[in-house]
Scaffold this motif. Structure first.
Motif, PDB file in Angstrom:
ATOM      1  N   GLU A 177       0.853  -1.222  -0.103  1.00  0.00           N
ATOM      2  CA  GLU A 177       0.075   0.138   0.340  1.00  0.00           C
ATOM      3  C   GLU A 177       1.148   0.745   0.178  1.00  0.00           C
ATOM      4  O   GLU A 177       0.504   2.119  -0.760  1.00  0.00           O
ATOM      5  N   VAL A 178       2.378   1.302   0.811  1.00  0.00           N
ATOM      6  CA  VAL A 178       2.752   2.221   1.001  1.00  0.00           C
ATOM      7  C   VAL A 178       3.724   2.400  -0.402  1.00  0.00           C
ATOM      8  O   VAL A 178       3.242   3.542  -1.095  1.00  0.00           O
ATOM      9  N   LEU A 179       3.839   1.172  -1.009  1.00  0.00           N
ATOM     10  CA  LEU A 179       4.631   1.508  -2.180  1.00  0.00           C
ATOM     11  C   LEU A 179       3.728   1.942  -3.455  1.00  0.00           C
ATOM     12  O   LEU A 179       4.562   2.619  -4.150  1.00  0.00           O
ATOM     13  N   ASP A 180       2.358   1.416  -3.589  1.00  0.00           N
ATOM     14  CA  ASP A 180       1.184   1.710  -4.268  1.00  0.00           C
ATOM     15  C   ASP A 180       1.507   3.517  -4.197  1.00  0.00           C
ATOM     16  O   ASP A 180       1.518   4.799  -5.488  1.00  0.00           O
ATOM     17  N   LEU A 181       1.992   3.860  -3.319  1.00  0.00           N
ATOM     18  CA  LEU A 181       0.874   5.506  -3.151  1.00  0.00           C
ATOM     19  C   LEU A 181       2.453   6.239  -3.454  1.00  0.00           C
ATOM     20  O   LEU A 181       3.059   7.589  -3.911  1.00  0.00           O
ATOM     21  N   VAL A 182       3.992   5.654  -2.942  1.00  0.00           N
ATOM     22  CA  VAL A 182       5.061   6.149  -3.339  1.00  0.00           C
ATOM     23  C   VAL A 182       4.934   6.585  -5.242  1.00  0.00           C
ATOM     24  O   VAL A 182       5.778   7.477  -5.898  1.00  0.00           O
ATOM     25  N   ALA A 183       4.712   4.946  -5.226  1.00  0.00           N
ATOM     26  CA  ALA A 183       4.872   4.888  -7.214  1.00  0.00           C
ATOM     27  C   ALA A 183       3.878   6.318  -8.102  1.00  0.00           C
ATOM     28  O   ALA A 183       4.024   6.908  -8.545  1.00  0.00           O
ATOM     29  N   ALA A 184       2.691   6.738  -6.839  1.00  0.00           N
ATOM     30  CA  ALA A 184       2.172   7.859  -7.134  1.00  0.00           C
ATOM     31  C   ALA A 184       2.056   9.303  -7.093  1.00  0.00           C
ATOM     32  O   ALA A 184       1.575   9.642  -7.771  1.00  0.00           O
ATOM     33  N   GLY A 185       3.767   8.922  -6.787  1.00  0.00           N
ATOM     34  CA  GLY A 185       4.551  10.239  -6.121  1.00  0.00           C
ATOM     35  C   GLY A 185       3.981  11.452  -4.875  1.00  0.00           C
ATOM     36  O   GLY A 185       4.384  12.262  -5.259  1.00  0.00           O
ATOM     37  N   LEU A 186       3.566  10.196  -4.224  1.00  0.00           N
ATOM     38  CA  LEU A 186       3.359  10.816  -3.425  1.00  0.00           C
ATOM     39  C   LEU A 186       4.787  10.842  -2.286  1.00  0.00           C
ATOM     40  O   LEU A 186       5.112  10.193  -2.307  1.00  0.00           O
ATOM     41  N   ASP A 187       4.694  11.837  -1.322  1.00  0.00           N
ATOM     42  CA  ASP A 187       6.103  11.570   0.052  1.00  0.00           C
ATOM     43  C   ASP A 187       5.647  11.470   1.408  1.00  0.00           C
ATOM     44  O   ASP A 187       4.407  11.336   1.100  1.00  0.00           O
ATOM     45  N   ASN A 188       6.566  11.504   1.853  1.00  0.00           N
ATOM     46  CA  ASN A 188       6.242  10.604   3.156  1.00  0.00           C
ATOM     47  C   ASN A 188       5.474  10.996   3.530  1.00  0.00           C
ATOM     48  O   ASN A 188       4.534  10.154   4.713  1.00  0.00           O
ATOM     49  N   ALA A 189       5.137  12.453   3.799  1.00  0.00           N
ATOM     50  CA  ALA A 189       4.436  13.501   4.806  1.00  0.00           C
ATOM     51  C   ALA A 189       2.660  13.218   5.097  1.00  0.00           C
ATOM     52  O   ALA A 189       2.009  13.008   5.071  1.00  0.00           O
ATOM     53  N   VAL A 190       3.188  12.904   2.829  1.00  0.00           N
ATOM     54  CA  VAL A 190       1.576  12.739   2.370  1.00  0.00           C
ATOM     55  C   VAL A 190       1.064  11.689   3.114  1.00  0.00           C
ATOM     56  O   VAL A 190      -0.381  11.253   3.156  1.00  0.00           O
ATOM     57  N   ILE A 191       1.919  10.559   2.431  1.00  0.00           N
ATOM     58  CA  ILE A 191       1.420   9.034   2.623  1.00  0.00           C
ATOM     59  C   ILE A 191       1.213   8.693   4.495  1.00  0.00           C
ATOM     60  O   ILE A 191       0.500   8.394   4.755  1.00  0.00           O
ATOM     61  N   SER A 192       1.759   9.389   4.971  1.00  0.00           N
ATOM     62  CA  SER A 192       1.335   9.484   6.388  1.00  0.00           C
ATOM     63  C   SER A 192      -0.238  10.074   7.007  1.00  0.00           C
ATOM     64  O   SER A 192      -0.393   9.007   7.485  1.00  0.00           O
ATOM     65  N   LYS A 193      -0.103  10.648   6.603  1.00  0.00           N
ATOM     66  CA  LYS A 193      -1.518  11.324   6.854  1.00  0.00           C
ATOM     67  C   LYS A 193      -2.197  10.277   6.013  1.00  0.00           C
ATOM     68  O   LYS A 193      -3.962  10.642   6.501  1.00  0.00           O
ATOM     69  N   ARG A 194      -1.900  10.697   4.644  1.00  0.00           N
ATOM     70  CA  ARG A 194      -2.886   9.339   4.190  1.00  0.00           C
ATOM     71  C   ARG A 194      -3.676   7.617   5.304  1.00  0.00           C
ATOM     72  O   ARG A 194      -5.051   7.597   4.529  1.00  0.00           O
ATOM     73  N   LEU A 195      -2.591   7.728   5.307  1.00  0.00           N
ATOM     74  CA  LEU A 195      -2.062   6.082   5.773  1.00  0.00           C
ATOM     75  C   LEU A 195      -2.814   5.739   7.661  1.00  0.00           C
ATOM     76  O   LEU A 195      -3.242   5.031   7.982  1.00  0.00           O
ATOM     77  N   ALA A 196      -3.061   7.375   7.774  1.00  0.00           N
ATOM     78  CA  ALA A 196      -2.513   8.048   9.520  1.00  0.00           C
ATOM     79  C   ALA A 196      -1.355   7.005  10.212  1.00  0.00           C
ATOM     80  O   ALA A 196      -1.807   5.902  10.937  1.00  0.00           O
ATOM     81  N   LEU A 197      -0.403   7.230  10.100  1.00  0.00           N
ATOM     82  CA  LEU A 197       0.693   6.408   9.950  1.00  0.00           C
ATOM     83  C   LEU A 197       1.770   7.706  10.737  1.00  0.00           C
ATOM     84  O   LEU A 197       1.508   8.201   9.814  1.00  0.00           O
ATOM     85  N   SER A 198       2.228   7.351  11.748  1.00  0.00           N
ATOM     86  CA  SER A 198       3.654   7.945  11.399  1.00  0.00           C
ATOM     87  C   SER A 198       4.657   7.870  10.661  1.00  0.00           C
ATOM     88  O   SER A 198       4.573   7.209   9.897  1.00  0.00           O
TER      89      SER A 198
END
Length: 215
Positions: free
Chosen positions: A159-180
Motif C-alpha cells: 500500500e505504501v509502495l503504491d502511494l510512493v509510485a503515485a508520486g506522494l511524499d512520506n508526509a502525505v502518505i503518513s496522513k493518507r494512511l494515518a501512520l506516523s
C-alpha cells in the motif's frame, strides 16, 4: 500444562489488555511482551519460555509476516497466532505461508482468543469465522487467478509502495494512511530492501512496471 504466551504488538494499550485477558485464564501465562520486531527477536532469541506468540502484522520496524518466518526458522516449536486488524486474503495467505498456525482479527471476542491460543498450542490450525470464510473462497477459486504484485511485501508495504509510485511524499502518505512519519519511513526502507533496489526512484520504476501508482 501451562501455555506460555508472548505478545508482539506495537500498541501498548492492546498489549496491556491482551496480557490481562490471558493472565486471567487458567493454564495460560504471559511470559513476555515486545513492542517491535527488534524487541521480539531479542526476547525470543534469549531464554524466554514461550509456546505461543500472538503476532501483529504491522510493527513499527518491520513486518509480522517476516518476523514469523524468522522466529520459526530459529524456534520451530513455537506456535504463532496472528492477531491483527487485517482480514484480507493476501494477509491470511502470507501469514500461513510464513508458518502461522492461527489468524484472528483484533475484534475477536475473549472466548475466541482463548480458544485460538489453546488450539494453536495443541498443534491445531485455527482461523476466525470471517477469515475462514474468505480463505475458503480464495481456495475454491474466488481469487485464485489474481496475481498479487510483489508477494514478498506485506499488504501495508504494498500500500505504501503504491502511494510512493503515485508520486506522494512520506508526509502525505503518513496522513493518507494515518501512520506516523517514522512508520512510513520504516515501510519504505523495508520495501527498498525487499525489492533489492538502491533508492526510491528505482522502486517507483519497478512499482509502475507492475501496475502500481494509480492512487
Amino acid at each position: 500444562m501451562t501455555v506460555r504466551a508472548v505478545l508482539v504488538d506495537d500498541h501498548p494499550v492492546f498489549r496491556i489488555g491482551m496480557a490481562a485477558l490471558l493472565d486471567s485464564l487458567p493454564g495460560i501465562r504471559v511470559t513476555g511482551q515486545a513492542a517491535s520486531a527488534a524487541e521480539a527477536r531479542t526476547l525470543l532469541g534469549g531464554s524466554v519460555e514461550a509456546d505461543v506468540v500472538l503476532m501483529d502484522l504491522d510493527l513499527g520496524d518491520g513486518s509480522g509476516v517476516d518476523l514469523t518466518r524468522d522466529l520459526l526458522r530459529d524456534r520451530p516449536g513455537l506456535a504463532v497466532l496472528v492477531v491483527t486488524m487485517h482480514e484480507d486474503d493476501d494477509a491470511v495467505v502470507a501469514s500461513v505461508r510464513a508458518g502461522a498456525r492461527g489468524y484472528l482479527v483484533k475484534s475477536a471476542p475473549p472466548d475466541a482468543v482463548e480458544r485460538a491460543v489453546r488450539a494453536v498450542a495443541a498443534g491445531e490450525m485455527i482461523l476466525s469465522p470471517a477469515v475462514a470464510q474468505r480463505a475458503m473462497s480464495y481456495v475454491l477459486g474466488g481469487r485464485a487467478a489474481t496475481r498479487v504484485p510483489f508477494p514478498q511485501l506485506t499488504d501495508r508495504e504494498r500500500e505504501v509502495l503504491d502511494l510512493v509510485a503515485a508520486g506522494l511524499d512520506n508526509a502525505v502518505i503518513s496522513k493518507r494512511l494515518a501512520l506516523s512519519p517514522k512508520t512510513v519511513r520504516n515501510h519504505v526502507a523495508n520495501v527498498l530492501t525487499k525489492l533489492a533496489v538502491p533508492d526510491r526512484s528505482a522502486a517507483i520504476v519497478r512499482a509502475r512496471e507492475e501496475g502500481l501508482g494509480g492512487a
